[in-house]
Design an enzyme around this catalytic site. Sequence first.
Site, short mmCIF file in Angstrom:
data_model
loop_
_atom_site.label_atom_id
_atom_site.label_comp_id
_atom_site.label_asym_id
_atom_site.label_seq_id
_atom_site.Cartn_x
_atom_site.Cartn_y
_atom_site.Cartn_z
N HIS A 74 -11.56 -13.41 13.14
CA HIS A 74 -12.12 -12.08 12.91
C HIS A 74 -12.25 -11.78 11.42
O HIS A 74 -13.13 -11.01 11.02
CB HIS A 74 -11.25 -11.03 13.60
CG HIS A 74 -11.45 -11.00 15.08
ND1 HIS A 74 -11.98 -9.91 15.75
CD2 HIS A 74 -11.21 -11.94 16.03
CE1 HIS A 74 -12.05 -10.18 17.04
NE2 HIS A 74 -11.57 -11.40 17.24
N ASP A 75 -11.40 -12.37 10.59
CA ASP A 75 -11.55 -12.20 9.15
C ASP A 75 -12.71 -13.05 8.63
O ASP A 75 -13.57 -12.57 7.90
CB ASP A 75 -10.25 -12.58 8.43
CG ASP A 75 -10.32 -12.31 6.94
OD1 ASP A 75 -10.71 -11.18 6.56
OD2 ASP A 75 -10.00 -13.22 6.15
N GLY A 93 -16.41 -13.17 4.23
CA GLY A 93 -15.90 -14.28 5.03
C GLY A 93 -14.38 -14.32 5.03
O GLY A 93 -13.71 -13.30 5.24
N ASP A 95 -11.79 -13.87 3.38
CA ASP A 95 -11.35 -13.24 2.12
C ASP A 95 -10.21 -12.26 2.31
O ASP A 95 -9.83 -11.54 1.38
CB ASP A 95 -12.52 -12.55 1.43
CG ASP A 95 -13.12 -11.41 2.26
OD1 ASP A 95 -12.65 -11.19 3.41
OD2 ASP A 95 -14.05 -10.74 1.77
N THR A 206 -7.94 -21.52 24.73
CA THR A 206 -6.94 -22.18 25.55
C THR A 206 -5.55 -21.60 25.35
O THR A 206 -4.67 -21.73 26.21
CB THR A 206 -6.91 -23.71 25.27
OG1 THR A 206 -5.98 -24.33 26.16
CG2 THR A 206 -6.49 -24.01 23.85
N ASP A 223 -6.46 -18.58 30.56
CA ASP A 223 -6.27 -19.67 31.51
C ASP A 223 -4.83 -19.64 32.00
O ASP A 223 -4.04 -18.79 31.57
CB ASP A 223 -6.69 -21.04 30.94
CG ASP A 223 -5.73 -21.62 29.91
OD1 ASP A 223 -4.63 -21.07 29.71
OD2 ASP A 223 -6.07 -22.64 29.29
N LEU A 228 -0.05 -23.75 26.20
CA LEU A 228 -0.41 -25.15 25.95
C LEU A 228 -1.83 -25.24 25.42
O LEU A 228 -2.73 -24.54 25.90
CB LEU A 228 -0.30 -25.98 27.24
CG LEU A 228 1.04 -26.01 27.96
CD1 LEU A 228 0.92 -26.83 29.24
CD2 LEU A 228 2.13 -26.57 27.06
#
EC number: 1.11.1.-
Length: 367
Positions: A74-75, A93, A95, A206, A223, A228
């Site tokens: 998200h950053d 981006g 940062d 995952t 999941d 894992l």
Amino acid sequence: MAFKTLFTFVSLATALAGTNAALTRRVACPDGKNTATNAACCQLFAVRDDLQENLFHGGQCTAEAHESLRLTFHDAIAISPALEAQGQFGGGGADGSIAIFPEIETNFHPNIGLDEIVELQKPFVQRHNLSVADFIQFAGAIGVSNCPGAPQLAAFVGRKDATQPAPDGLVPEPFHTPDQIFDRLADASQGEFDPILTVWLLTAHTVAAANDVDPTVPGSPFDSTPGLWDTQFFVETQLRGTMFPGTGGNQGEVESAIKGELRLQSDHTIARDSRTACEWQSFVNNQTKAQQMFQFVFHDLSILGQDINQLVDCSEVVPVPPPPQGVTHFPAGLTIADVEQACAETPFPSLPTDPGPATSVAPVPLP
């Protein structure tokens, strides 16, 4: 383009591995315990140990590890060369802006819930001499290292911190169409993250869960094995959905096949999109691919908006994750008859079905 880029990356990694193997001199770190290939990496040993002990509960694949990984995306993805070309600020981006300006960016709709991990990480940033931008990506890599089967992720230092918040609208939402998501990632990466690499990025799910898609069931995993780093996510998103973990009708959610499991609309549609369905299926029962492809895309995600020539590679500080556990399988009560196969090119892999009553990841109610 993706595979040409990957070939270049792998070739470079091989060359660097040979170069590093030939090096015999290392820098002795001031702590008197560690050595590093670059003195700039020495500070990270203390950060790593602090994170493992005090954020990740002694080195566990916890919710804090999951959220730290989510924060890296998200950053970093909040950058838009397209906006810059129009004369607008397009974000920086990777940062650190989401943690430097949390009162702004954590209130953006796709970032709802990240205020908690930003607040948990704040004291770690304050007691270590590390930029916020570097810390966010490093914490994500350390968190993932606690998940059995995960890849060893890249860690760099030297990023420049944000001086202004990223604009809203740059983080994909789970209710966005595949076209919207593919276009957003292509813009952020200047064309590198195509639909195939988007699938590689989604391997992160995952070990992921959702707190705010359905607030009535916070922490619902994507999941049945959220602790894992395996390929169950790629199996279970292709199963016919029959239920919701909590309430129905939530924006960005569709029915899942397992009690207690939450399925994002975006995962569901990308798994069935003609451009990505076969790539999605190719991850099923392919642990090596689930490790290597995410390792590759995380490297590039973690330096979006930064000049890699100004960064120092400190990946050696990141622990090697524990080995994989278990085998890829159909959850108990489900078989290949429950697969909504969208890839016409190859048959769905043959997998065993877990014995016993139907698999559930729903919390057990207290007596």
